[in-house]
Write an enzyme that holds these catalytic residues in place. Structure first.
Site, PDB file in Angstrom:
ATOM      1  N   THR A 191      32.139  36.079  67.723  1.00 41.62           N
ATOM      2  CA  THR A 191      30.991  35.160  67.549  1.00 41.62           C
ATOM      3  C   THR A 191      29.779  35.898  66.991  1.00 41.62           C
ATOM      4  OG1 THR A 191      29.663  33.354  68.363  1.00 41.62           O
ATOM      5  CG2 THR A 191      29.769  35.261  69.789  1.00 41.62           C
ATOM      6  N   GLU A 222      23.877  24.453  62.993  1.00 42.67           N
ATOM      7  CA  GLU A 222      22.672  24.138  62.228  1.00 42.67           C
ATOM      8  C   GLU A 222      22.667  22.681  61.771  1.00 42.67           C
ATOM      9  OE1 GLU A 222      21.507  28.562  60.570  1.00 42.67           O
ATOM     10  OE2 GLU A 222      22.781  27.274  59.346  1.00 42.67           O
ATOM     11  N   THR A 227      17.992  32.854  66.430  1.00 36.21           N
ATOM     12  CA  THR A 227      17.412  32.796  65.074  1.00 36.21           C
ATOM     13  C   THR A 227      17.198  31.313  64.730  1.00 36.21           C
ATOM     14  OG1 THR A 227      19.615  32.978  64.087  1.00 36.21           O
ATOM     15  CG2 THR A 227      18.316  34.996  64.262  1.00 36.21           C
ATOM     16  N   LYS A 263      24.126  33.786  71.018  1.00 40.02           N
ATOM     17  CA  LYS A 263      23.369  33.066  70.001  1.00 40.02           C
ATOM     18  C   LYS A 263      24.314  32.776  68.845  1.00 40.02           C
ATOM     19  CE  LYS A 263      21.626  34.459  66.634  1.00 40.02           C
ATOM     20  NZ  LYS A 263      21.981  34.416  65.181  1.00 40.02           N
ATOM     21  N   ASN A 277      19.123  25.709  55.519  1.00 39.91           N
ATOM     22  CA  ASN A 277      19.674  26.845  54.790  1.00 39.91           C
ATOM     23  C   ASN A 277      19.168  26.987  53.368  1.00 39.91           C
ATOM     24  OD1 ASN A 277      21.397  28.337  56.627  1.00 39.91           O
ATOM     25  ND2 ASN A 277      22.327  26.324  56.894  1.00 39.91           N
ATOM     26  N   THR A 333      12.650  32.620  53.077  1.00 39.11           N
ATOM     27  CA  THR A 333      11.286  32.689  52.556  1.00 39.11           C
ATOM     28  C   THR A 333      10.239  32.174  53.538  1.00 39.11           C
ATOM     29  OG1 THR A 333      11.952  30.712  51.379  1.00 39.11           O
ATOM     30  CG2 THR A 333      11.791  32.718  50.133  1.00 39.11           C
TER      31      THR A 333
END
Lengths: 383, 383
Positions: free
Chosen positions: A174, A253, A141, A163, A378, A383
């Site tokens: 995880t 991230e 993702t 992932k 984030n 959107t």
């Protein structure tokens, strides 16, 4: 091979169309899984908790783009329908197919899309490098990198893809990990080995302290390499899951650096693990690492709120590894050389070693720095 | 008046020179304090845990710039010396002086600086608006705004100043709060009132989940307004600390928005409080609020990891207040209007209301969004 296709008896295929990916893996054998500890569990998690208990799978189907979480009765029907799509693709019963989903919470699955994608993927199931790469990519993702691991045990292999890069915190199996071994392992032993490896590796990764609703790790033993000693399997599996765990932390991230926190001298392994997780998850430590700012007091402040008893006056703290390893605190006394400490914070990996001076147990946790990019990713995810 | 000088019997003064501030408050009376729950406690905290137990103070001295935390024996001697400096400035005994420090962990106090600053401040102790402002400013570190509160009870006042913007998490008596009332209150009742107010207000603020080593809230009752009912004092004190708590949340490091999370329908108040804190502290929710992104699934994902049992299928969730209040989930069913939800996320305050559908208890927590600025501030704080 780099991961699952290095294991005998595994065939794989996948595709990714924008945000929407589908992975299919065919591998028959005993199977075990660990699931998220979040009370709010996604529909496929609820379905799998029941089905994987039987201890056997013929394959796994995973979609990315929608988490099928907080989708109520319809979500449960959709997860079951996804198992049927997987079963039709793999030529088996829906009860023998693992299902996992990842993506936005509170959106329904697009079953038409999944059916079409499965139809394209199924004829391409194969045992080769390009196939494991397809699977690793299909389940991503916000991940920036594919995550593969392959460990050779004596006479057998353990391989996995996974992932995960946000909503990562302890108490899980995880985000999504697909693990395979060609060793022949009874389902009970497989379950134990997976739990132990998860506790020491996946559960010691903290990206942001948010535990996902969709975490799951599946482990399937195809048996093609025959029986192996339980200790060999446990060791190879833990090495495999540790590699994947570190890859998740490194790909957190927005991350620019991997942080490793080793806690030694604890009275219990659980205590060491809790302190290591708390330190590696501290937003203040994460930002300090990003800025290469040797504000080491934040390590001790985080350790002190971990809920584990120790005497701050007996603690030693080191930063860096190898030739760059330098003490910050020794036996409760500040000995830091700020220039050397700052030097140890440059580079892509920053390591802290905290000795509590209380006992002989130790544990490690992995995480990443907190950067402006995490905020950017984030603040704009749905959107 | 806006805070402590609105309370009879309080004189104040302070100064700030770059990062280094000193505040002095003279007010004799019964006194209580609550302290950080962090195992690694700063030297002044350790000193005060012992001294405040006597239940009386004549004044308080606070420095900013160095936290005097993790400074060992020397830190303890320095904290005691700071009490002596305060006592000399206030004309009392060191045992009757509250001491607090805030700033970088692991650095020794500059006692010469503190002595000089106290010498300048002491002659200026006075009961006026400019004096309470000096105190509020002197104790700021990364705070951008002064934090004052003043509540009028029937025939008495409760006023306070505080500081705090990073390293803010439950289990504390906030960063530093100096609270005063002119009601006459026995020390035991004062302690109970402070604990109750702290639990419901300061302990419900989460900026980053890091609990400080230096958190402390002092409450002194000067008695000049005479005895008042315990319930009146408790209500006024809670209103005062709630106002300060919200000011801390609003001034969270890098914050652009205040987040308020109300959890209703819980079986216990503690359960409601835990869920509210977990939701308001979720980095994923914080970033979503920053981006005005109605990714409401993150509220439920965070609630699910709070360690509190509830049935996700009975939950209702609302966003916004007043005319903008709009449902996202009702009785477990998704009813969100994404455009309206997005609209409710604009503006400087974003409010979520989560009804667990389990009971009648409720609690509120406050926090702020997570922005690039938090990362910038904390990547460069010591150097």
């Amino acid at each position: 091979m780099k991961s699952i296709c290095g294991v005998e008896g595994v065939r794989a295929a996948g595709l990714k169309e924008g945000k929407y990916g589908l992975a299919l893996v065919a591998a028959s054998g005993t199977a075990a899984a660990v699931f998220t500890g979040n009370l709010v569990k996604a529909a496929p998690i609820i379905l799998m908790e029941e089905r994987v208990a039987r201890g056997e799978l013929d394959g796994i189907i995973v979609n990315s783009g929608s988490a099928n979480a907080y989708t109520g009765e319809r979500g449960m029907r959709d997860a079951a329908a996804m198992a049927e799509i997987g079963a039709a693709s793999l030529g088996t019963e829906p009860e023998r197919v693992g299902v996992a989903s990842t993506g936005v919470i509170g959106r329904y699955l697009d079953l038409d899309l999944i059916r079409r994608q499965a139809g394209e993927v199924a004829p391409r199931l194969r045992h080769e490098y390009a196939a494991e790469v397809e699977v690793a990519r299909a389940i991503m993702t916000t991940d920036l990198t594919e995550k593969h691991a392959l460990v050779q045990g004596p006479g057998f292999s353990v391989g996995g893809v996974c992932k995960g890069s946000g909503m990562i915190a302890p108490n899980m199996g995880t985000m999504i990990a697909l693990l395979y071994t060609d060793a022949e392992v009874p389902a009970g032993e497989l379950r134990e080995a997976l739990r132990a490896a998860t506790r020491r590796t996946f559960n010691q990764v903290v990206v942001d302290g948010d535990t996902s609703t969709n975490d799951v790790a599946f482990l399937t033993a195809t048996g093609e390499a025959g029986r192996v000693p339980a200790t060999s399997l446990a060791a190879a599996l833990e090495e495999c899951t540790r590699s994947l765990a570190i890859q998740i932390a490194r790909d957190g991230e927005g991350a620019t650096k991997l942080i490793e926190v080793v806690v030694r001298g604890a009275r219990t392994e659980d205590g060491a693990a809790a302190v290591a997780r708390t330190v590696v998850g501290s937003p203040l430590l994460k930002t300090a690492v990003y800025g290469a700012d040797p504000n080491w007091g934040r390590v001790l402040a985080a350790a002190g709120r971990a809920g584990v008893a120790f005497d701050p006056g007996r603690v030693s703290l080191f930063i860096g590894a190898g030739a760059r390893r330098t003490p910050l605190v020794e036996g409760g006394t500040i000995v830091v050389d700020l220039a050397r400490a700052k030097e140890a914070m440059r580079g892509r990996e920053v390591r802290f070693e905290l000795d509590l001076g209380e006992g002989k147990e130790e544990a490690t946790a992995w995480g990443c720095d907190l950067t402006e990019k995490y905020v950017e990713i984030n603040g704009r995810y749905t959107t």
